[in-house]
Motif scaffolding. Structure first.
Motif, PDB file in Angstrom:
ATOM      1  N   ARG A 441      88.638  20.641  79.349  1.00 53.11           N
ATOM      2  CA  ARG A 441      87.903  19.575  80.064  1.00 53.11           C
ATOM      3  C   ARG A 441      87.661  19.974  81.511  1.00 53.11           C
ATOM      4  O   ARG A 441      86.576  19.787  82.061  1.00 53.11           O
ATOM      5  N   VAL A 442      88.700  20.508  82.150  1.00 50.54           N
ATOM      6  CA  VAL A 442      88.589  20.928  83.550  1.00 50.54           C
ATOM      7  C   VAL A 442      87.537  22.033  83.672  1.00 50.54           C
ATOM      8  O   VAL A 442      86.656  21.994  84.536  1.00 50.54           O
ATOM      9  N   VAL A 468      88.561  15.539  90.042  1.00 53.69           N
ATOM     10  CA  VAL A 468      87.682  14.642  89.292  1.00 53.69           C
ATOM     11  C   VAL A 468      88.358  14.190  87.995  1.00 53.69           C
ATOM     12  O   VAL A 468      88.345  13.000  87.650  1.00 53.69           O
ATOM     13  N   VAL A 469      88.983  15.121  87.281  1.00 55.56           N
ATOM     14  CA  VAL A 469      89.694  14.777  86.044  1.00 55.56           C
ATOM     15  C   VAL A 469      90.837  13.800  86.346  1.00 55.56           C
ATOM     16  O   VAL A 469      91.046  12.827  85.621  1.00 55.56           O
ATOM     17  N   ALA A 470      91.558  14.049  87.443  1.00 54.16           N
ATOM     18  CA  ALA A 470      92.689  13.180  87.807  1.00 54.16           C
ATOM     19  C   ALA A 470      92.246  11.731  87.986  1.00 54.16           C
ATOM     20  O   ALA A 470      92.890  10.799  87.498  1.00 54.16           O
ATOM     21  N   VAL A 471      91.121  11.547  88.698  1.00 58.96           N
ATOM     22  CA  VAL A 471      90.664  10.185  89.014  1.00 58.96           C
ATOM     23  C   VAL A 471      89.926   9.556  87.832  1.00 58.96           C
ATOM     24  O   VAL A 471      90.179   8.412  87.465  1.00 58.96           O
ATOM     25  N   ARG A 472      89.020  10.313  87.228  1.00 60.58           N
ATOM     26  CA  ARG A 472      88.182   9.729  86.166  1.00 60.58           C
ATOM     27  C   ARG A 472      88.929   9.548  84.845  1.00 60.58           C
ATOM     28  O   ARG A 472      88.649   8.621  84.096  1.00 60.58           O
ATOM     29  N   ALA A 504      90.667  15.302  99.142  1.00 57.89           N
ATOM     30  CA  ALA A 504      90.098  14.003  99.539  1.00 57.89           C
ATOM     31  C   ALA A 504      88.574  14.107  99.642  1.00 57.89           C
ATOM     32  O   ALA A 504      87.843  13.189  99.245  1.00 57.89           O
ATOM     33  N   ASP A 505      88.088  15.237 100.144  1.00 61.83           N
ATOM     34  CA  ASP A 505      86.651  15.457 100.267  1.00 61.83           C
ATOM     35  C   ASP A 505      85.975  15.507  98.888  1.00 61.83           C
ATOM     36  O   ASP A 505      84.885  14.960  98.700  1.00 61.83           O
ATOM     37  N   VAL A 506      86.632  16.148  97.926  1.00 66.94           N
ATOM     38  CA  VAL A 506      86.100  16.171  96.556  1.00 66.94           C
ATOM     39  C   VAL A 506      86.006  14.744  96.006  1.00 66.94           C
ATOM     40  O   VAL A 506      85.022  14.370  95.353  1.00 66.94           O
TER      41      VAL A 506
END
Length: 551
Positions: A441-442, A468-472, A504-506
């Motif tokens: 996925r990553v 992105v994977v962590a948050v979504r 944080a920027d990502v």
């Protein structure tokens, strides 16, 4: 994934606490068809679950107390984890040296290991074997030979990333239909006519209150179980947790390539020195603790104790407090035991405590440990089904693979991934170690958007797609959730401070954060790190923690 807005609903089971036990209960109960909600005021596994020794114990230590039931359970659960989570749980050789003056003589340890091998028959990765002092000195030349009588080489298991064990329990529970609300505080129990009918909650970010009505409520808050009951449920004290602290150091002169499990000279407590993620963990202490459960930090005295004992067993190590990269302290969720003189004698098993008849509908889980989380969840779910009158339903978790091992052939998947990944070998290996088959996925995100292939952490080679994977997909809400318990870059030498701004920027560019949120998260992350007493922050502040609370 955006933060959940809690709303009123009817469920079969409300679970308080999203540590390894609460998440395992949710997974098991959801797999057996129950409607489940889990609530935690912080993040997945952010309490005791992330402060353990990261070992999946066969239960050798429990033989000393003749706790054969717990030994057998631990051996079985270790075996199931090897099978169901091979990406997270690995073989782990452990040397147990014995010295003149030890409280446990060598022959007794050897006898214990023979008994252990018998109990583990068919579930052991190779038998333990005794080694004479000469062989130990040849193979581990940096180990102290003063009074050395011999050793035993024992095979156990390690889960280097206990945090990911919790994340995968969450992913599987959610896939099975459970809802997990993190950063949501349980403000009270709903009671109706002498029965607990659910929980009151409040979203930490919005302050929005809600109620969750539940046929059964399970208090799985670990060391905080008594706090959940306080003022609402008359109960004897249930938690008697002891404080365990570890320190993390870089490789030192003579550092071993296997775990060394030895007896401390100061108090005869068994402690470990073990390799972990390119560094070494020294631990742990076992102290009676009556302090603030939300401010648990390793004290100067504990750090000195661990360094002194390590320097004694490795005379060339020369470790000083300045070598400590950071420390980790937590409270073991042990049953309260009146008048115990030796904390090692407190049971490490678990019990399911019913508050009926005065407070029917409420169970509290006392005890439990990383290794046996699945068995604990099976016991709790059995009891919940019984009390709900649903009849027995077969437990499915004994044979259910974790999401990161959801493939017919894990070694073949890993080999193919390493061969086909466009990333460096070290980056690809790390993705497999952290995400298992979900590493795909990553990688898919990084291939689809080259911006997400950018390295955000030089030491590990971690990439932007992981944020992105962590948050979504993995329920991360804060920067601490992302760095410490999803990507794990926060557990490096600089505790992720060298990656924090980039991550944080990502999140701003790809996960819906704005600049104000990013600034607040960076400040919040630095504040969260203070409990680790990291060397990188030591110059800028007086470290928290004192010996006042530990006795």
């Amino acid at each position: 994934m955006p933060h959940h807005q809690a709303g009123p609903e009817d469920v079969d089971l409300a679970v308080i606490g999203a540590g390894v036990n609460g998440l395992a209960i949710a997974r098991d109960a959801a797999a057996r068809g129950l409607r489940v909600v889990v609530v935690d005021r912080a993040d997945l596994g952010s309490g005791t679950s992330s402060t353990s020794s990261r070992l999946i114990h066969g239960g050798l230590k429990y033989l000393e107390r003749y706790d054969f039931k717990l030994v057998r359970e631990s051996i079985r659960e270790r075996h199931l984890l090897f099978r169901n989570a091979p990406h997270l749980v690995h073989d782990y050789p452990m040397l147990i040296p014995f010295y003149a003056g030890d409280s446990r003589p060598g022959p007794l340890i050897r006898l214990g290991l023979v008994a252990f091998d018998v109990l583990a028959a068919g579930r052991q990765r190779g038998r333990s074997r005794g080694l004479p002092a000469r062989a130990v000195a040849r193979r581990w030349p940096a180990l102290s030979t003063r009074g050395l009588r011999g050793a035993v080489l024992f095979r156990d298991a390690q889960v280097p990333w206990a945090e990911r064990l919790c994340v995968e329990l969450f992913l599987d529970a959610r896939r099975l239909g459970a809802r997990v609300l993190t950063h949501t505080t349980v403000t009270g129990l709903l009671t109706e006519g002498g029965r607990v009918a659910g929980i009151r909650i409040e979203d930490n970010r919005s302050g929005e209150p809600a109620e969750i009505r539940a046929a059964m409520t399970v208090n799985a808050a670990g060391p905080w179980i008594d706090r959940i009951l306080d003022g609402q449920v008359a109960s004897r004290r249930l938690n008697g947790g002891t404080k365990g602290s570890h320190v993390v150091v870089d490789p030192f002169p003579g550092a071993p390539d296997t775990c060394i499990f030895f007896e401390a000279a100061a108090d005869h407590r068994p402690i470990f020195v073990f390799p972990w993620a390119g560094r070494y963990v020294l631990g742990s202490t076992d102290l009676t603790y009556e302090g603030d459960l939300d401010e648990v930090v390793a004290s100067d005295a504990e750090i000195d104790y661990l360094l002194t004992e390590t320097n004694r067993i490795f005379p060339g190590a020369g470790l000083t407090p300045g070598d400590v990269l950071y420390s980790v302290a937590g409270i073991r969720p042990l049953p309260y035991t009146e008048g115990v003189s030796d904390n090692a004698k407190i049971s490490r098993g678990h019990t399911v405590h019913s508050h009926a008849p005065a407070h029917a509908g409420l169970l509290t889980v006392v005890g439990g440990k990383l290794t046996t989380h699945r068995a604990l969840a099976e016991d709790v779910t059995d009891e919940v089904l019984r009390l709900l009158g649903r009849g027995p339903r077969r437990c499915l978790t004994r044979s259910r693979a974790f999401p990161g091992a959801d493939t017919a052939d894990w070694p073949a998947f890993a080999e193919d991934f390493m061969r086909s990944s466009p990333l460096t070998a070290a980056q690809s290996r790390r993705l497999l170690d952290v995400y298992g088959v979900r590493a795909r996925r990553v990688l898919d995100l990084a291939v689809a958007d080259p911006e997400l292939a950018e390295v955000v952490h030089e030491e590990t080679g971690a990439i932007a797609a992981e944020v992105v994977v962590a948050v979504r997909e993995e329920g991360a809400v804060t920067l601490g959730d992302i760095l410490l318990r999803r990507m794990l870059v926060g557990l490096g030498a600089d505790m992720g401070l060298d990656a924090a701004a980039a991550c944080a920027d990502v999140a701003v560019r790809h996960a819906g954060w704005d600049a104000g949120r990013a600034r607040a998260e960076l400040a919040g992350y630095e504040a969260e790190l203070r409990r680790f007493r990291p060397r990188i922050l030591a110059a800028s502040a007086t470290p928290p923690g004192s010996d006042r609370r530990a006795s």
